[in-house]
Motif scaffolding. Structure first.
Motif, PDB file in Angstrom:
ATOM      1  N   ARG A  80       0.841  -1.216   0.000  1.00 20.22           N
ATOM      2  CA  ARG A  80       0.000   0.000   0.000  1.00 20.22           C
ATOM      3  C   ARG A  80       0.873   1.262   0.000  1.00 20.22           C
ATOM      4  N   ARG A  81       1.934   1.241   0.799  1.00 18.68           N
ATOM      5  CA  ARG A  81       2.832   2.407   0.870  1.00 18.68           C
ATOM      6  C   ARG A  81       3.529   2.634  -0.473  1.00 18.68           C
ATOM      7  N   LEU A  88      -4.489  10.853  -0.731  1.00 19.57           N
ATOM      8  CA  LEU A  88      -3.645  11.048   0.452  1.00 19.57           C
ATOM      9  C   LEU A  88      -4.483  11.139   1.717  1.00 19.57           C
ATOM     10  N   GLU A  89      -5.614  11.827   1.632  1.00 12.68           N
ATOM     11  CA  GLU A  89      -6.483  11.947   2.804  1.00 12.68           C
ATOM     12  C   GLU A  89      -6.972  10.565   3.248  1.00 12.68           C
ATOM     13  N   ARG A  90      -7.352   9.718   2.296  1.00  8.73           N
ATOM     14  CA  ARG A  90      -7.771   8.357   2.655  1.00  8.73           C
ATOM     15  C   ARG A  90      -6.611   7.579   3.278  1.00  8.73           C
ATOM     16  N   ALA A  91      -5.411   7.792   2.756  1.00  7.20           N
ATOM     17  CA  ALA A  91      -4.242   7.077   3.278  1.00  7.20           C
ATOM     18  C   ALA A  91      -3.946   7.468   4.730  1.00  7.20           C
ATOM     19  N   LEU A  92      -4.350   8.660   5.145  1.00  2.21           N
ATOM     20  CA  LEU A  92      -4.125   9.079   6.535  1.00  2.21           C
ATOM     21  C   LEU A  92      -4.965   8.270   7.521  1.00  2.21           C
ATOM     22  N   THR A  93      -5.943   7.536   7.024  1.00  2.00           N
ATOM     23  CA  THR A  93      -6.762   6.685   7.897  1.00  2.00           C
ATOM     24  C   THR A  93      -6.345   5.211   7.796  1.00  2.00           C
ATOM     25  N   ASP A  94      -5.277   4.928   7.069  1.00  2.00           N
ATOM     26  CA  ASP A  94      -4.782   3.562   6.919  1.00  2.00           C
ATOM     27  C   ASP A  94      -4.366   3.013   8.289  1.00  2.00           C
ATOM     28  N   PRO A  95      -4.577   1.715   8.533  1.00  2.00           N
ATOM     29  CA  PRO A  95      -4.185   1.159   9.828  1.00  2.00           C
ATOM     30  C   PRO A  95      -2.673   1.077  10.052  1.00  2.00           C
ATOM     31  N   ARG A 149       2.587   7.804   7.588  1.00  2.00           N
ATOM     32  CA  ARG A 149       3.779   8.663   7.497  1.00  2.00           C
ATOM     33  C   ARG A 149       4.164   8.926   6.045  1.00  2.00           C
ATOM     34  N   ALA A 150       4.005   7.919   5.180  1.00  2.00           N
ATOM     35  CA  ALA A 150       4.293   8.133   3.749  1.00  2.00           C
ATOM     36  C   ALA A 150       3.352   9.178   3.174  1.00  2.00           C
ATOM     37  N   ALA A 151       2.071   9.110   3.536  1.00  4.19           N
ATOM     38  CA  ALA A 151       1.103  10.107   3.052  1.00  4.19           C
ATOM     39  C   ALA A 151       1.472  11.503   3.549  1.00  4.19           C
ATOM     40  N   LEU A 152       1.898  11.607   4.801  1.00  2.00           N
ATOM     41  CA  LEU A 152       2.296  12.921   5.347  1.00  2.00           C
ATOM     42  C   LEU A 152       3.525  13.465   4.617  1.00  2.00           C
ATOM     43  N   ARG A 153       4.484  12.583   4.317  1.00  2.00           N
ATOM     44  CA  ARG A 153       5.675  13.029   3.568  1.00  2.00           C
ATOM     45  C   ARG A 153       5.281  13.523   2.179  1.00  2.00           C
ATOM     46  N   ILE A 154       4.379  12.797   1.525  1.00  6.17           N
ATOM     47  CA  ILE A 154       3.942  13.201   0.185  1.00  6.17           C
ATOM     48  C   ILE A 154       3.211  14.535   0.265  1.00  6.17           C
ATOM     49  N   PHE A 155       2.345  14.706   1.271  1.00  3.95           N
ATOM     50  CA  PHE A 155       1.671  15.993   1.455  1.00  3.95           C
ATOM     51  C   PHE A 155       2.705  17.113   1.568  1.00  3.95           C
ATOM     52  N   SER A 156       3.782  16.877   2.309  1.00  2.00           N
ATOM     53  CA  SER A 156       4.770  17.937   2.546  1.00  2.00           C
ATOM     54  C   SER A 156       5.562  18.302   1.300  1.00  2.00           C
ATOM     55  N   LYS A 157       5.626  17.385   0.341  1.00  2.00           N
ATOM     56  CA  LYS A 157       6.439  17.628  -0.853  1.00  2.00           C
ATOM     57  C   LYS A 157       5.628  17.904  -2.113  1.00  2.00           C
ATOM     58  N   SER A 158       4.319  17.705  -2.036  1.00  2.00           N
ATOM     59  CA  SER A 158       3.503  17.863  -3.240  1.00  2.00           C
ATOM     60  C   SER A 158       2.801  19.221  -3.238  1.00  2.00           C
ATOM     61  N   SER A 159       2.083  19.466  -4.300  1.00  2.00           N
ATOM     62  CA  SER A 159       1.320  20.714  -4.389  1.00  2.00           C
ATOM     63  C   SER A 159       0.024  20.616  -3.591  1.00  2.00           C
ATOM     64  N   GLU A 160      -0.296  19.419  -3.087  1.00  2.00           N
ATOM     65  CA  GLU A 160      -1.493  19.234  -2.271  1.00  2.00           C
ATOM     66  C   GLU A 160      -1.226  19.781  -0.864  1.00  2.00           C
ATOM     67  N   SER A 161      -2.185  20.492  -0.328  1.00  2.00           N
ATOM     68  CA  SER A 161      -2.010  21.084   0.991  1.00  2.00           C
ATOM     69  C   SER A 161      -2.764  20.294   2.047  1.00  2.00           C
ATOM     70  N   LEU A 215       0.614  12.415  13.143  1.00  2.00           N
ATOM     71  CA  LEU A 215      -0.408  13.361  12.663  1.00  2.00           C
ATOM     72  C   LEU A 215      -0.318  14.688  13.404  1.00  2.00           C
ATOM     73  N   LEU A 216      -0.162  14.642  14.715  1.00  4.83           N
ATOM     74  CA  LEU A 216      -0.072  15.886  15.499  1.00  4.83           C
ATOM     75  C   LEU A 216       1.169  16.686  15.118  1.00  4.83           C
ATOM     76  N   LEU A 217       2.290  16.002  14.946  1.00  8.97           N
ATOM     77  CA  LEU A 217       3.529  16.700  14.593  1.00  8.97           C
ATOM     78  C   LEU A 217       3.489  17.266  13.170  1.00  8.97           C
ATOM     79  N   SER A 218       2.625  16.719  12.330  1.00 12.83           N
ATOM     80  CA  SER A 218       2.519  17.236  10.963  1.00 12.83           C
ATOM     81  C   SER A 218       1.767  18.564  10.911  1.00 12.83           C
ATOM     82  N   SER A 219       1.281  19.030  12.048  1.00 15.67           N
ATOM     83  CA  SER A 219       0.595  20.328  12.074  1.00 15.67           C
ATOM     84  C   SER A 219       1.513  21.453  11.607  1.00 15.67           C
ATOM     85  N   ASN A 220       2.830  21.201  11.585  1.00 12.43           N
ATOM     86  CA  ASN A 220       3.748  22.228  11.080  1.00 12.43           C
ATOM     87  C   ASN A 220       3.588  22.450   9.576  1.00 12.43           C
ATOM     88  N   GLN A 221       2.840  21.579   8.893  1.00 13.35           N
ATOM     89  CA  GLN A 221       2.559  21.771   7.466  1.00 13.35           C
ATOM     90  C   GLN A 221       1.389  22.726   7.236  1.00 13.35           C
TER      91      GLN A 221
END
Length: 195
Positions: free
Chosen positions: A43-44, A62-69, A75-87, A109-115
């Motif tokens: 999946r990753r 990416l939003e759906r991936a944030l609910t992956d078990p 974490r991969a979805a959060l990294r992609i969010f940080s590097k892509s044009s998606e906010s 997820l909490l630490l990604s609030s810096n994005q």
């Protein structure tokens, strides 16, 4: 060839990983089917491959991936969010936190609030400080420390209505758990608030 193997129904982890490492536009549907594979590794990889293709609905994927078990998929979805044009948005983080129960994933997820934009990030952290379970508090403390350390590195004007709302959140947090940090946050908000 790995595409032929996947198309014939003879799944191979190596074929899936190879496809994700060098996707072509016609691989989009193949990768989408791998997003629900039982193995988190697959999946990753599929998520990374699909992100490389940058489809129009990447934000939703990416939003759906944030609910992956799997914490690794999240974490991969959060990294992609940080590097892509998606906010990443405050609402996306709130929905992801509601779906996740694991400490490691919730911390990521909490630490990604810096994005988030500066003031949206602070508002999000304050709201979480009031409502989050006790197990989230160490990650929230780290996120607040990070926000404070970077608060003067990003100029962002703050309208009076938002300032008033954030000041109310700070006071609510201070009533719940007094700490000198809240006075520091209050002074920062006052410094940036527009009359």
């Amino acid at each position: 060839h790995w595409r032929a193997a996947l198309d014939s129904g003879q799944f191979s982890t190596i074929a899936a990983l190879a496809l994700a490492d060098s996707p072509e536009p016609e691989d989009s549907e193949r990768l989408r089917t791998l997003l629900v594979h039982p193995m988190a590794l697959v999946r990753r990889a599929a998520l990374r491959g699909l992100a490389a293709l940058s489809p129009p609905d990447l934000g939703q994927v990416l939003e759906r991936a944030l609910t992956d078990p799997s914490p690794r998929v999240v974490r991969a979805a959060l990294r992609i969010f940080s590097k892509s044009s998606e906010s990443l948005t405050e609402g996306t983080l709130v929905r992801a936190l509601a779906a996740q129960t694991g400490w490691s994933t919730r911390s990521s997820l909490l630490l990604s609030s810096n994005q988030l934009p500066k003031w949206a990030g602070l508002s999000f952290l304050l709201a979480q400080r009031v409502s989050a379970p006790e197990t989230d508090q160490p990650a929230l403390d780290r996120a607040f420390e990070r926000w404070l350390a970077h608060s003067n590195r990003r100029y962002a004007p703050l309208d009076s209505e938002s300032a008033s709302r954030i000041l109310g959140q700070i006071r609510a947090v201070d009533r719940q758990s007094p700490d000198p940090r809240w006075a520091t946050l209050e002074s920062i908000v006052h410094a940036f608030a527009r009359p």
